[in-house]
Design an enzyme around this catalytic site. Structure first.
Site, PDB file in Angstrom:
ATOM      1  CB  ALA A  89     110.727 -41.552  51.304  1.00  0.00           C
ATOM      2  CG  HIS A 143     108.821 -46.218  45.413  1.00  0.00           C
ATOM      3  ND1 HIS A 143     108.467 -45.872  46.658  1.00  0.00           N
ATOM      4  CD2 HIS A 143     108.109 -45.077  44.670  1.00  0.00           C
ATOM      5  CE1 HIS A 143     107.957 -44.824  46.742  1.00  0.00           C
ATOM      6  NE2 HIS A 143     107.796 -44.279  45.788  1.00  0.00           N
ATOM      7  CE  LYS A 166     100.403 -44.931  48.642  1.00  0.00           C
ATOM      8  NZ  LYS A 166      99.814 -43.673  48.868  1.00  0.00           N
ATOM      9  CD  GLN A 169     100.246 -39.096  42.002  1.00  0.00           C
ATOM     10  OE1 GLN A 169     100.352 -37.981  42.867  1.00  0.00           O
ATOM     11  NE2 GLN A 169     100.977 -40.044  41.819  1.00  0.00           N
ATOM     12  NE  ARG A 172     101.761 -38.255  52.389  1.00  0.00           N
ATOM     13  CZ  ARG A 172     101.979 -36.831  52.530  1.00  0.00           C
ATOM     14  NH1 ARG A 172     102.053 -36.427  53.737  1.00  0.00           N
ATOM     15  NH2 ARG A 172     102.042 -35.899  51.616  1.00  0.00           N
TER      16      ARG A 172
END
Length: 272
Positions: free
Chosen positions: A23, A28, A141, A145, A179
């Site tokens: 997605a 990216h 973002k 993580q 998302r």
């Protein structure tokens, strides 16, 4: 692919790696372009990892757009797209390891999504084993993580240098995310307001203490039924611990998770 990577290693090539769940969006693609400054060969993976979804419904809703993803990457100077199967990643059928990385794994996302980071760290570790990159690239973002992946790489001693790059935003300020495509047009306008409040928090940081700033942000952001804040926390960038007082030699960041139109969004802002 293993043979190709081995040949690249023998030729002294520096391998860069951008792991994704597909997605793809311009965030990216910006990682791809930034990565090329650090490596000779770039590999992008697309794998929707089932072990990091603590809610099975969330996994089913996650957008899967492989043809258009590959089309986007064909227009970029990346050298290979790696699209593994579940059995490629988990050949033993063991889906998830448990990672001991201290309290930074159990707060924020770790608190609200139990088991999420064990799934993330397991799949990234496995991808590192297969791709054997010299560099891996992530966006800020998902700050917690990328922080934990850096810790995992150091603990594993696998010689991967993990680099992170700033969040890419839409023209209205909304942090780019896979998302976002699930947001309705009215929800996009609402979600864009999150970053405006985060920017104001950075200004208010000069006048308020850390806990007062959290309270100010929650008061101005939380609009039940419109924007539902799951958490908004001010933490230290060095270890993700809570902030009692502003420390001159410490970095501080506000991290947020919020629901808009039934979609869970992450965002953050550096406060220093």
């Amino acid at each position: 692919m293993g043979q190709w990577i081995q040949a690249l290693k023998h030729a002294g090539k520096r391998i860069g790696f951008v792991p994704t769940m597909g997605a793809l969006h311009e965030g990216h693609i910006s990682l791809v372009h930034n990565a090329l400054e650090h490596c000779d060969v770039l590999i992008v993976s697309i794998f929707v990892n089932p072990t990091q979804f603590n809610d099975p419904k969330d996994l089913l809703k996650y957008p899967k757009t492989l043809p258009s993803d590959v089309e986007m990457l064909l227009k970029c100077p990346c050298n290979a797209v790696f699209v593994p199967t579940i059995s490629d990643i988990y050949p033993e059928g063991q889906f998830k390891d448990e990672w001991e990385l201290g309290p930074s794994k159990d707060v924020l996302e770790g608190e609200f999504r139990p088991g999420h980071f064990d799934g993330v760290l397991t799949v990234v570790s496995r991808l590192f084993e297969l791709v054997k990159p010299d560099y891996a690239f992530f966006g800020e973002k998902d700050f917690q993580q990328q922080y934990l992946i850096k810790k995992m790489a150091e603990k594993e001693g696998n010689q991967v240098k993990v680099l992170s790059f700033p969040t890419i935003r839409e023209s209205n300020g909304l942090a780019m995310s896979s998302r976002n495509r699930r947001l309705q047009s009215d929800d996009v306008i609402v979600a864009a307001g999150i970053y405006k409040i985060l920017l104001q928090m950075k200004v208010q940081r000069k006048n308020l203490g850390p806990q007062e700033l959290e309270e100010w942000g929650n008061k101005n952001l939380n609009r039940p039924g419109i924007i539902d804040i799951e958490y908004l926390k001010v933490v230290k960038t060095s270890d993700l611990s809570s902030v009692e007082i502003w420390e001159e030699n410490e970095g501080h960041i506000a991290l947020l998770a919020a629901w808009v139109g039934g979609v869970r969004l992450l965002d953050n802002i550096f406060l220093d």
